[in-house]
Every structure is written in structure tokens, then in C-alpha cells.
Design an enzyme around this catalytic site. Structure first.
Site: not given
Length: 263
Positions: A47, A49, A107, A196
Site C-alpha cells: 500500500r 503512500d 523499491y 523513505r
């Protein structure tokens, strides 16, 4: 049915449905429900952001066997907005779960530290950083974070959710072509804002504000570290999700659902 999809997250308020917000899940579910004339509910592998992109997102959905699976991507392409696409659709075993069957997520985070900033053609998926970055120092710091750890210091805690994750890859590479620094981040799963936050901590090391040992020193904290800046969303993209062989899907889902603890 398994769906492989991608999206430009710039104009989306993340994946999950939110009232009065444009989200990836909302657009896909509404569009698929209209095309198939069936109520569609998607389960996603990760999920993302608001502002985060994806080129290798995976979701699953239960649909009647009469649906033309092979023709679905073409049908959806005619009506979906240009910033989201379903690349492929295929029938998978009933044990397949996009979230719980996943082995790991991959990622990439792109940072440009050139004097001119990010390339105009990549400005929406690349962070322009105003100071030179020492990639060697960042990799030295990253190596100390690998393994199964409690990443509470790098996550936004959610009630009842564990922050223990196995970080399998955290490596930064500067491109010989355009000089962009890409952080390659892989784990069995990620907690909210973890990628992040890790990148934000490494940026502090890369520009010399923090020592190499600083990010790993935060692993012992029992709450989120206030000194860790969360890197902007637009530099981040979900690029791949790995799954086991079909015969191992059910077993993998059981392992993923366990409550983790550190010995």
C-alpha cells in the site's frame, strides 16, 4: 486473478481508498467494476503512500470464471486514466494472496545531487538534492542496517502492528550515465514510511551531517526517531514483488501472518 500494474503516483493520494480523495485503489476498483459489471475489491502487495510511484505493483481479485482474463488489460486501457495501467492479468491458484503470499518487495529511490538538480524528464520520480552526496559513506551506513531488526525508529507506528522487518538489501549506486544516485531497497515487508525514513537517514550521512554509525544506532529506540527526516515521496517507486512457487503459496501466507518477535 493476479494483476500486474503500474502508476505515476503524482496525482494520487496513495493506494488505499479515502473519502473525497483520488487514490489508485479507488480508480482501479471503480473502473473495473464498471467494465466487468461486478463489484471489484482488490488486495494489493504494497500500500504505497501519496506521491509514491509503482512499476511492479501486484494485486489480486476474485472474479467469476466467465471473465475474459487475457483481454482485460486492453479493455481497461480504454477507460483508465493515463497515470495508471494494468500490464497483465492471469488466473492464479486460490491460495494466492498479493499481500500475504509475497516473499519480498523491491523499491528504488532516485536522488540527483547535480548542480542543476533533476532532469526535466525525470523530475516527477527523482529527488533533487542541493548538496553533494558521499555514496561510499551511505553504503557503509546502509550495511549496518541489514538483517531482521526492529525498525521502530524508522516507522510510523500503527496500533497492533509490529515494526520488525527483515531488510535484505539496502544499496546505493551512482549511475555512470547521468550521475543519479539510486537506493535499492528490498525486504520481506515494510512498515509505514520505512523506506523513505531509511533514505532520509542515509542522506544525512551522505552530506556529512551525521556519522556512518548514526542510522544503526537508532535501532535500539522504542519509538520513532525525531531526528530522521522522511525523504519526499516522489523519489520512491515500487519496482517488483517476489512470490514463491504456486505449491508454496499457502505455506508462505501462514508464515507472513505470524506475529514477529526478536530472539
Amino acid at each position: 486473478m493476479r494483476l500486474d500494474l503500474g502508476y505515476d503516483g503524482t496525482e494520487f493520494s496513495g493506494w488505499a481508498r479515502q473519502p473525497s480523495r483520488r487514490t489508485v485503489c479507488g480508480v482501479l476498483e471503480d473502473t473495473m467494476s464498471m467494465v466487468l459489471r461486478e463489484d471489484v475489491v482488490l488486495t494489493v502487495a504494497g500500500r504505497t503512500d501519496a506521491g509514491v510511484h509503482a512499476s511492479g505493483q501486484v494485486a489480486h481479485v476474485d472474479l467469476p470464471s466467465a471473465v475474459d482474463v487475457a483481454g482485460l488489460p486492453r479493455r481497461l486501457a480504454r477507460v483508465l486514466p493515463a497515470d495508471v495501467r494494468v500490464f497483465s492479468a492471469r488466473v492464479v491458484p486460490v491460495e494466492f494472496d498479493a499481500r500475504f503470499s509475497a516473499l519480498r518487495r523491491h523499491y528504488e529511490y532516485r536522488v540527483a545531487d547535480a548542480d542543476f538538480g533533476a532532469s526535466p524528464l525525470r523530475r516527477l520520480d527523482t529527488l533533487a538534492w542541493p548538496r553533494p552526496l558521499d555514496v561510499a559513506a551511505m553504503n557503509a551506513a546502509a550495511a549496518l542496517l541489514l538483517g531482521e531488526r526492529d525498525f521502530c525508529a524508522f516507522c510510523k507506528r500503527r496500533e497492533g502492528a509490529t515494526t520488525i522487518r527483515e531488510l535484505q538489501r539496502l544499496e546505493l549506486v551512482r549511475s555512470a550515465v547521468d550521475g543519479v544516485v539510486t537506493a535499492f531497497v528490498s525486504a520481506d515487508a515494510f512498515c509505514h514510511s520505512m523506506v523513505r525514513s531509511l533514505v532520509g537517514a542515509l542522506l544525512a550521512v551522505g552530506e556529512g551531517r551525521k556519522p556512518v554509525s548514526w542510522p544503526s544506532s537508532l535501532l535500539g529506540l522504542s519509538g520513532r526517531a525525531s531526528g530522521v527526516a522522511v525523504a519526499p515521496a516522489h523519489g520512491l517507486s515500487l519496482v517488483r514483488v517476489d512470490f514463491p512457487a504456486d505449491s508454496e503459496l499457502g505455506a508462505r501466507a501462514l508464515v507472513t501472518r505470524r506475529v514477529r518477535s526478536l530472539s
